[in-house]
Write an enzyme that holds these catalytic residues in place. Structure first.
Site, mmCIF file in Angstrom:
data_model
loop_
_atom_site.group_PDB
_atom_site.id
_atom_site.type_symbol
_atom_site.label_atom_id
_atom_site.label_comp_id
_atom_site.label_asym_id
_atom_site.label_seq_id
_atom_site.Cartn_x
_atom_site.Cartn_y
_atom_site.Cartn_z
ATOM 1 C CB CYS A 174 -0.899 0.019 1.231
ATOM 2 S SG CYS A 174 -1.865 1.552 1.398
ATOM 3 C CB CYS A 177 -2.875 3.954 -5.687
ATOM 4 S SG CYS A 177 -4.205 3.103 -4.794
#
Lengths: 242, 242
Positions: free
Chosen positions: A87, A200
């Site tokens: 992440c 992302c």
């Protein structure tokens, strides 16, 4: 050097779940193995109930940190030798996690910028697509500049497409996600960038089945993290191209 | 009833790794969620170094059991509320694992046979494709017969195709794996079966990108396990179709 079978890869995941599944699949794909027993031992702690990272970064609070720390402590207790957190936005909390747990995390952002500079001809300008949190944090921008690469941030319309793509992945609507992600890449690439970082981990998931024809070079931090973890575990053994 | 966020799904995986990644992806896909925080908390213990299950079952030894038990104990210590083991052959050891740990495993074979009998018209004859170990164990055959369904075992040529498909998945050669798996299904379906159970979790991975035109109904235990785990965690909440 730790032997392959003695390594235990720890994944602090669930942020979001589909991105964690994507990362695990790449880790397997990049491990040279002819049978199960040559693959890496992996433990994945996937807690999607960790509070939203983006709002915390934008507001300067640490809402998600206690849950992230709890997960990292579990990985520690299990004896993890190499850790990864698929992440990007959560990497804002990485230095604190490392300080609090000592877990040997591979830094996804460092690996991604490293891969760009190791390329034969480093790009001069690189577009950045990610959450409002990762853009706001300047983690990528500062490291790209330090490497002599000019970061190009998304404007409001591009950011809206990125946000829509990420939300769609988290809802499991991959076709919609792909459309928004492609639109974001196209709009950003309308400027003068040599490559675009998919900063992302939901974005590579969104683009998995998309037609990439005509898109610029896409740099995928999930892929870089997987390759770096395999390389860390296998040492001199070469990793298999994906 | 345990609330969704209080559940912790434990996956005893790595047997093999690609099958575990496939199972985790299905679990996410079948969870109705509009954002990360509505997804299930999951911990995956993926130890591919567990010794070969097939030879142990064929020879009547318990070579893999200590490593499986060690993994299950870790899942216990982490507070798992629902457990799953996405490996059909390893289910030979499931009763012993449950007895030794008390972990609340969802039984993949029971769920698969249950799904066949819950179908509007239960099939009369079902082909079985899996490792030599799962075929030898008769776990599927006995439960199918008890449900009034005639199991059709693979002959030597079909088994050779199945073995080749499984080995190829473990090497990461998915196109080769798909060719062998399709050949196995076609040969077995040449008999009079109404459906084929893909009774090794590598087989759905092998067939992921294969052309299924002309193939009989394929019953996928990985899918049934994922749906059953989601249903167990969410109770009355409906699961989303995959």
């Amino acid at each position: 050097m730790t032997a392959r079978a003695d390594h235990l890869v720890g994944v602090l995941g669930g942020m979001g779940p589909a991105a964690t599944a994507d990362f695990y699949a790449r880790l397997i794909q990049h491990t040279p193995a002819s049978r199960d027993q040559e693959h890496l031992r992996v433990v994945i702690w996937a807690d999607p109930t960790v509070p939203d990272r983006v709002s915390a970064v934008l507001e300067g609070t640490d809402g998600p940190y206690p849950a992230m720390l709890a997960g990292a402590r579990r990985l520690c207790e299990l004896g993890v030798t190499v850790a990864a957190m698929p992440c990007n936005t959560a990497h804002v909390f990485l230095p604190r996690l490392v300080a609090d747990t000592g877990l040997p995390f591979v830094d996804m952002i460092e690996e991604t910028v490293g891969a760009l500079t190791r390329a034969g001809t480093a790009p001069r300008a690189v577009g950045l697509l990610g959450t409002r949190g990762i853009v706001h944090s300047r983690l990528y921008q500062d490291r790209l500049r330090a490497a002599g690469i000019r970061p190009v941030e998304p404007g409001p319309e591009v950011q809206a497409e990125v946000d829509a793509a990420i939300r769609a992945v988290k809802r499991g609507e991959l076709a919609t996600a792909g459309d928004h992600a492609v639109a974001a890449v196209r709009r950003l690439a309308g400027g003068t960038v040599d490559a675009v970082v998919l900063a992302c981990t939901e974005l590579p998931v969104a683009l998995r089945d998309s037609d990439r024809a005509g898109l610029p070079l896409l740099v995928d931090p999930t892929e870089q993290l997987a390759v770096a973890v395999v390389t860390t575990c296998l040492g001199a053994e070469a990793h298999r191209a994906g």
